[in-house]
Design a protein around this motif. Structure first.
Motif, short mmCIF file in Angstrom:
data_model
loop_
_atom_site.label_atom_id
_atom_site.label_comp_id
_atom_site.label_asym_id
_atom_site.label_seq_id
_atom_site.Cartn_x
_atom_site.Cartn_y
_atom_site.Cartn_z
N UNK A 116 -0.82 8.36 -4.85
CA UNK A 116 -1.61 9.44 -4.62
C UNK A 116 -1.04 10.48 -4.10
N UNK A 117 -0.17 10.65 -3.45
CA UNK A 117 0.55 11.99 -2.97
C UNK A 117 1.16 12.60 -4.26
N UNK A 118 1.55 11.91 -5.18
CA UNK A 118 2.14 12.63 -6.51
C UNK A 118 1.18 13.10 -7.30
N UNK A 119 -0.12 12.09 -7.08
CA UNK A 119 -1.10 12.68 -8.10
C UNK A 119 -1.67 14.20 -7.31
N UNK A 160 3.69 3.53 -10.77
CA UNK A 160 4.37 2.96 -9.27
C UNK A 160 4.07 1.54 -9.29
N UNK A 161 3.14 1.06 -9.96
CA UNK A 161 2.59 -0.43 -9.39
C UNK A 161 3.55 -1.36 -10.01
N UNK A 216 0.93 -1.20 -0.14
CA UNK A 216 0.14 0.03 0.08
C UNK A 216 1.00 1.27 0.12
N UNK A 217 2.08 1.08 0.40
CA UNK A 217 2.95 2.24 0.30
C UNK A 217 3.30 2.65 -1.20
N UNK A 218 3.21 1.96 -1.97
CA UNK A 218 3.37 2.42 -3.42
C UNK A 218 2.00 3.14 -3.93
#
Length: 122
Positions: free
Chosen positions: A8-11, A120-121, A1-3
């Motif tokens: 989401x932070x980058x988004x 990121x995934x 879930x960290x990825x």
């Protein structure tokens, strides 16, 4: 879930940069103010929709760790209603917003989030 959290932070970071760019363009290009206001409305609506979806996905991810956690849906109706409210606002105030700008702002944020999550995934 960290990825996922990183994506989401980058988004949200890129979304806020886009909003800042739209505000700067609104000051520099006042003749396109209506379209840029529409982009801002669509971007804000897209950020809200993305945050609703991210919170629901986060709960599903928590279910993998703790089977007692149960998701209560994906928030599809809420996201449709938020996008519908943006479209309704566009039709209420045609002198301030255009539908094309609102839709571009909505899909811009969704596109950014899809690109970053898939990247990121890997």
């Amino acid at each position: 879930m960290e990825a996922f959290a990183l994506a989401m932070r980058k988004t949200f970071r890129y979304s806020l940069w886009c909003m800042a760019l739209f505000v700067i363009l609104m000051v520099v290009l006042p003749e396109h103010k209506v379209f840029l206001q529409s982009l801002l409305l669509g971007t804000v609506t897209g950020i809200i929709n993305t945050s609703v979806l991210a919170s629901k996905v986060w709960v599903v991810g928590q279910m993998a760790d703790d089977p007692n956690v149960r998701p209560k849906g994906t928030g599809t109706m809420l996201r449709f209603m938020i996008a519908g409210l943006a479209a309704y606002t566009t039709f209420l105030f045609p002198h301030m917003f255009t539908l094309s700008g609102v839709l571009l702002g909505l899909f811009l944020i969704q596109g950014i989030s899809y690109l970053l999550v898939f990247r990121n995934s890997k």
